[in-house]
Design an enzyme around this catalytic site. Structure first.
Site, short mmCIF file in Angstrom:
data_model
loop_
_atom_site.label_atom_id
_atom_site.label_comp_id
_atom_site.label_asym_id
_atom_site.label_seq_id
_atom_site.Cartn_x
_atom_site.Cartn_y
_atom_site.Cartn_z
CD GLN A 1 -2.93 -1.22 0.12
OE1 GLN A 1 -3.77 -0.68 0.24
NE2 GLN A 1 -2.64 -2.22 -0.69
N GLY B 1 -12.13 2.40 3.37
CA GLY B 1 -11.40 1.66 2.74
C GLY B 1 -10.25 2.42 1.94
CG HIS B 2 -7.25 0.11 -0.31
ND1 HIS B 2 -6.35 -0.70 -0.70
CD2 HIS B 2 -8.42 -0.12 -1.20
CE1 HIS B 2 -7.00 -1.75 -1.32
NE2 HIS B 2 -8.32 -1.30 -1.77
CG ASN B 3 -6.54 3.72 -3.47
OD1 ASN B 3 -6.28 2.83 -3.14
ND2 ASN B 3 -5.82 4.86 -3.80
NE ARG C 1 0.36 4.01 3.64
CZ ARG C 1 0.49 4.98 4.57
NH1 ARG C 1 0.15 4.85 5.78
NH2 ARG C 1 1.39 6.09 4.09
#
Length: 337
Positions: free
Chosen positions: A196, A237-239, A216
């Protein structure tokens, strides 16, 4: 210290109907407030308490004034005025700048003299802590993180490496910002972790509730926009990108790469599937499962409220036959054409 009702009226921009010299020393509900306390009325279900309240003053709309025997602060939005009144009556207490002797601060970190670092907090290498920042006890600030002026980490907050926190952000106990997102790939039956490489950017005036997490990004950053309010135990969650001034209630799960627009409201226990877009000004009611993009503003629901168990069981049994029923109806329609 008691405050004159006239001062409160001025602070919340209310029309005062009553004694401006009346002293207010606290707040309470319509049902339980006592003399010297301020209450408010904005929900019709509590109307029966309006005429019998012992509160010294009540914040309400002009339409409800006749039903209230107490001093009145008349406003267009009683709930908003109540919030302003409480903030006026209970101003936040300040803190003493400085670093507790039990804090561990890297020699390469930059900590403004006006910041406060609590006991057992760790501040890593090349961290930047701005003016008037409060970092409570037991926090972990990893390398290269930036916390801008006026922000508050209440206690036990973890800020992972390279995260950027804006101005006047409030993070409640147990918040984790910048842990690895859930990125894995299947390698012949075994899960392989995907690095990540992004980070998290939290813009100004954000508040995040206890034990909530913001992961991240995998390649680009996860972004939480200005003025966003996130309740307790929320997973981002990520993004994910959250637009300015969106509010997310407790126990919501937002999967990776979701784009949420500005001024949205997401009800508690809702779940958003990954890689979808939510337009500006969308309201998602509680316990909704959102698996497709929402392109237009409006109110959306999918949760089924609790009901009598026997009725629920009958409905579920019938639900299993819904496809069969639809086919029979279609066949009858075609036959009658």
């Amino acid at each position: 210290m008691p405050v004159k009702l006239g001062e409160i009226a001025e602070a919340v921009d209310a029309e005062l109907d009553g004694n401006s010299e009346c002293l207010i020393s606290g707040v309470g509900t319509l049902k339980n407030a006592k003399a010297g306390e301020l209450s408010f009325f904005s929900n019709r279900r509590y109307f029966s308490f309006l005429g019998t309240t012992e509160a010294s003053a009540v914040i309400l709309s002009a339409a409800d004034g006749q039903a209230c025997p107490a001093n009145k602060l008349i406003v267009a939005d009683p709930y908003l005025a109540y919030v302003k009144a409480v903030r006026f009556l209970y101003p936040e207490t300040g803190f003493q700048p400085g670093c507790h002797e039990a804090a561990v601060i890297s020699t390469s970190a930059t900590v403004d003299p006006g910041a406060c670092i609590g006991a057992n907090t760790y501040v890593g290498e090349h961290v930047t802590v701005g003016k008037d920042v409060y970092i409570g006890p037991g926090c972990i600030i990893e390398s290269n993180a930036v916390i801008d002026e006026g922000s508050c980490l209440v206690a036990g907050v973890t800020i992972c490496h390279d995260v950027r926190i804006g101005k006047n952000v409030r993070l409640h106990p147990g918040v984790v910002i910048g842990a690895d997102g859930f990125g894995i790939a299947n390698d012949n039956g075994r899960w392989l972790k995907i690095p990540q490489l992004g980070s998290v950017v939290i813009h100004d005036d954000v508040e995040i509730g206890a034990n909530s997490t913001v992961d991240r990004g995998a390649l680009e950053d996860t972004v939480v926009g200005e003025g966003v309010k996130i309740d307790n135990q929320v997973q981002i969650g990520h993004n994910v990108i959250i637009g300015d001034h969106t509010a997310i209630a407790g126990c919501v799960g937002v999967a990776g790469s979701v784009h949420i627009g500005k001024r949205c409201m997401i009800g508690g226990l809702s779940a958003l599937s990954g890689h979808i877009d939510i337009a500006d000004d969308v309201i998602i009611t509680g316990m909704s499962g959102v698996s497709n993009s929402i392109r237009e503003a409006g109110v959306y629901s999918s949760g089924i409220p609790a009901t009598d168990n026997r009725l629920w069981r009958r409905n579920i049994t019938r639900f299993k036959h819904l496809d069969e029923l639809a086919r029979r109806v279609k066949a009858l329609e075609e036959k009658n054409q």
